[in-house]
Write an enzyme that holds these catalytic residues in place. Structure first.
Site, PDB file in Angstrom:
ATOM      1  N   SER A  54      20.312-139.030 -85.982  1.00 49.09           N
ATOM      2  CA  SER A  54      20.337-140.033 -87.105  1.00 49.09           C
ATOM      3  C   SER A  54      21.374-140.868 -86.566  1.00 49.09           C
ATOM      4  O   SER A  54      20.934-142.234 -87.269  1.00 49.09           O
ATOM      5  CB  SER A  54      20.613-139.267 -88.467  1.00 49.09           C
ATOM      6  OG  SER A  54      21.855-138.309 -88.595  1.00 49.09           O
ATOM      7  N   LYS A 121      19.203-128.242 -82.337  1.00 48.70           N
ATOM      8  CA  LYS A 121      18.282-128.198 -83.634  1.00 48.70           C
ATOM      9  C   LYS A 121      17.066-129.462 -83.246  1.00 48.70           C
ATOM     10  O   LYS A 121      16.994-129.726 -82.536  1.00 48.70           O
ATOM     11  CB  LYS A 121      19.090-129.050 -84.455  1.00 48.70           C
ATOM     12  CG  LYS A 121      17.785-129.204 -85.641  1.00 48.70           C
ATOM     13  CD  LYS A 121      18.405-130.055 -87.260  1.00 48.70           C
ATOM     14  CE  LYS A 121      18.698-130.809 -87.123  1.00 48.70           C
ATOM     15  NZ  LYS A 121      17.355-131.775 -87.141  1.00 48.70           N
ATOM     16  N   GLU A 190      13.290-131.165 -94.655  1.00 45.02           N
ATOM     17  CA  GLU A 190      13.660-131.802 -95.149  1.00 45.02           C
ATOM     18  C   GLU A 190      13.028-132.538 -95.972  1.00 45.02           C
ATOM     19  O   GLU A 190      11.251-132.205 -95.254  1.00 45.02           O
ATOM     20  CB  GLU A 190      13.747-132.647 -93.798  1.00 45.02           C
ATOM     21  CG  GLU A 190      14.382-134.297 -94.160  1.00 45.02           C
ATOM     22  CD  GLU A 190      14.566-135.122 -93.200  1.00 45.02           C
ATOM     23  OE1 GLU A 190      15.155-135.435 -91.969  1.00 45.02           O
ATOM     24  OE2 GLU A 190      15.175-136.568 -93.487  1.00 45.02           O
TER      25      GLU A 190
HETATM   26  O1  KIV Z   1      19.332-136.579 -87.503  1.00 46.13           O
HETATM   27  C1  KIV Z   1      19.884-136.035 -88.569  1.00 46.13           C
HETATM   28  O2  KIV Z   1      21.357-136.614 -89.585  1.00 46.13           O
HETATM   29  C2  KIV Z   1      19.633-134.564 -89.364  1.00 46.13           C
HETATM   30  C3  KIV Z   1      19.202-134.624 -91.039  1.00 46.13           C
HETATM   31  C4  KIV Z   1      18.040-134.227 -91.410  1.00 46.13           C
HETATM   32  C5  KIV Z   1      20.359-134.226 -91.023  1.00 46.13           C
HETATM   33  O3  KIV Z   1      18.614-133.898 -88.692  1.00 46.13           O
END
Ligand code: KIV
Length: 284
Positions: A54, A121, A190
């Protein structure tokens, strides 16, 4: 154990997160992209600090997360880790850092760990199961991000809640189970209806961290700038603003400008004096 007590204890690992999950204590997660913010979040006692892609939107001013590169993530990871003593530092693998080849994906995940990530992630479903399994085997824990996947904005047709119909919900629930089988240590849910998030949370044995997915997940994540109210134009209902950073900063900087223009700042007490001690020279 209270948040305060945990603040002074050791580094949060995936074992700590599992313990929180097993004792039904909610897991807190917030994004950070720089040293100063990371240090503040860490002293507030947040469990997970995510260096999220993000950053493309909130730091770089892009419209999507797609332009973010592995080099950007490495740079911001190295800034964040320097400010964190306790929280678990998780890092997003950006678009095209893991989709084009298995080897490149492994190499990039390794680079993030070398830069300080304790876990990574990845957005995806069935196509990332083998990668999750392998990364886990070589010591890189993975959180799988399902539901609304911002890196797939073009195939989703926009940032839309996913899994509203029974068929779509079933697909996401199946995806969640696949991720668990692949050895993801946690799930990020999400943009899914709260009923679907609840069903996933009840049917897997790993923590679910939600964003715009209701109150039934094992934990919650928000983008730091959103929870701090930094952007007056972004107030979706899934965000709770805990302060109005936009107003606070704007007012503080306006006061500073006024003080400088009027000569109120800097004052004498903000300044340094010349050293008045006389130095004896020669035969005088
Ligand atoms: O990149 C990000 O901030 C995320 C959000 C879902 C928190 O993946």
């Amino acid at each position: 154990m209270s948040t305060q007590a945990r603040t002074s204890s050791n580094k949060v690992t995936i074992n700590t997160l599992r313990k929180l999950y097993n004792t039904d204590e909610k897991i807190t997660a917030v994004t950070a992209y720089d040293f100063t913010m990371a240090r503040m979040l860490d002293s507030a006692g947040v469990d997970i600090i995510l260096v999220g892609d993000s950053l493309g939107m909130v730091v770089q001013g892009e419209k999507t997360t797609l332009p973010v590169t592995i080099e950007h993530m490495l740079y911001h990871t190295s800034c964040v880790t320097k400010g964190v003593e306790r929280a678990h530092v998780m890092v997003d693998m950006p678009f095209m850092s893991y989709q084009s080849s298995f080897d490149l994906a492994v190499e990039n995940a390794g680079k993030l760990v070398k830069a300080g990530a304790q876990s990574v992630k990845l957005e995806g479903g069935e196509e990332i199961t083998e990668l999750i399994w392998y990364l886990n085997k070589i010591g890189i824990p993975v959180m799988a991000h399902i539901g609304l996947k911002p890196q797939s904005i073009h195939s989703m047709g926009g940032y839309k809640i996913q899994g509203k119909s029974k068929t779509d919900a079933d697909t996401i629930i199946e995806e969640a189970k696949l991720m668990e089988e692949a050895d993801a240590f946690a799930l990020l849910l999400e943009g899914i209806p709260l009923e679907v998030a609840q069903e996933i949370t009840n049917s897997v044995s790993i923590p679910t961290i939600g964003i715009s997915s209701g109150p039934h997940c094992s934990g919650q994540i928000l983008v730091s700038y959103d929870l701090l109210g930094a952007n007056p134009d972004f107030k979706p209902k899934f965000v709770k603003q805990y302060t109005n950073l936009n107003e606070t900063v704007t007012q503080a900087v306006a006061s500073y400008c006024q003080d400088v223009k009027s000569g109120q700042f800097p004052a004498e007490h903000n300044s340094f004096h010349q050293n008045l001690v006389m130095v004896k020279t020669g035969s005088q």
